[in-house]
Enzyme design. Sequence first.
Site: not given
Length: 575
Positions: A184-188, A211-212, A215, A234
């Site tokens: 769904v999503a990635m916190e790059n 949420h990201e 992070h 997490e």
Amino acid sequence: TDYGSSLTVSLPAALQPHQPFQIIVRYTTADGPAIWWLDPELTYGNAKPFVFTQGHSVCNRSFFPCFDTPAVKCTYSATVKAPAGIQVLMSATQSTYLEEEGVYQFYMEYPVPAYLVALVAGDLTHADIGPRSRVWAEPCLLPTAISKLSGMVERWLAAAESLYGPYIWGRYDIVFLPPSFPIVAMENPCLTFIISSILESDEFLIIDVIHEVAHSWFGNAVTNATWEEMWLSEGLATYAQRRITTETYGAAFTCLETAFRLDALHRQMKLLGEDNPVSKLQVKLEPGVNPSNLMNLFTYEKGYCFVYYLSQLCGDPRHFDSFLRAYIEKYKFTSVVAQDLLDSFLNFFPELKEQCVESKAGLEFERWLNATGPPLAEPDLSQGSSLTRPVEALFKLWTTEPLDSLVAASSVDLTKWRTFQTVLFLDRLLDGSPLPHEVIKKLSECYSSQLDSMNAEIRIRWLQIVVRNDYYPDLYKVRRFLENQMSRMYTIPLYEDLCTGTLKSFALEIFYQTQNQLHPNLRKTIQQILSQGLNPLPAIDTTAVTTETPAMVLEDKVSEATNGAISLRDVNVSA
């Protein structure tokens, strides 16, 4: 072998201890777990090819030579040459573009673990949505992204800063990726990746972006040193996310979302069993096991429950916020283990250390970390009762004998509910499936047309209920849904349910019609689901498959770019 092999470099004997040295590795990267090539037809615009990388958790070793462990952090620079008309972005604090050469240059000035190095390139345009935020998307999606997020990201960043201290990464930009994005999503850092499919589900979009954002402090600034303790990123990010949503949307909404997630946690617990070792917060990572296989709801929700428990020991969540600010300041740009967090907690609150809270019977810190099963304690969600009580009441009306109460149940208008109320209700119906035929028939009469106009998170749950109850009158909606979905999260659950019951031939028929619009990786996964319990079938030429073909394609083929389209496989990346 997809992940490559280790590279050992022998250092000269004359090299003195701590003497700086440079290693140059010349390498070529082709296909690998980190790199996702998309032909134009797999994008929304169908105009240009697309590529993105997904490094979490150990995929980036197939992208570039690196110390692929979260315990090691470093800065990085990259030079990327791409065809004209292709926009390139990376998770970096600085970037420049030399137009005459078609060369992008990137630099990340803060140390990050290898899994947070990310690249995306394709037909992307942008718009500013705040003083330090920009949204990137394909041109046809950009207006929707702007309307959903304009002004919102800055609000969430400001709330996070008030809780946990300054945002240290400079910009917070978001890029929306085609539906082939596998999560769904990635916190790059500096550039959050989010699947475009979530744009239609407002409340899920809010939670996923927040949420990201969280992070940026928990996971990116301070990172778990080992994949065996992913909860340190997490669980803390989930706790911070809910503190931010409480500040911006109120406690009732946060409690509703938490109830929805904890329901899912207990559902996963029933599937896996309470003695399953993956339910531990400190999971033992066996040699050869991909850490991503250990990603589950325990990492998030059991980790959250432990962090919430720690906050309750302080008496006031604002005191715990102060501790987390100090924790970030002490450990930012480093990697930690659980003992670092817990020792810092007890040192910050010496009165709790004197009370030996870490050894409280039944709630020992060690037991939180190493016991299997559900959380030792769960949060008080009573502040969300105004939103959860109607869900519980409606579910009871539909599932309690005798069924005379269905008249009252049918009068409820779900269009007036929040998304998380509706998905919580539908998830509980799913848990109770198969339902009596009279109930599923009445459910369809009351709600099916209402649900048709709702977002995909709601629709997929109703369609799973349809499938699990073999309710044939609504099967055409399952077909229509799958014909218009290219995302893993909106296809895999339905195919799994179809193949578990009596509808595998129906699933095969839909797959034949839609397989060419699916990414090869997703196509392969669905083929594996469909082939379970079948005898091996001969491979079929996919160009000859029609809707009447009565056998399954077991051979996966990747089409080559045609008609002279730009080939992003020629992109040159040096990092």
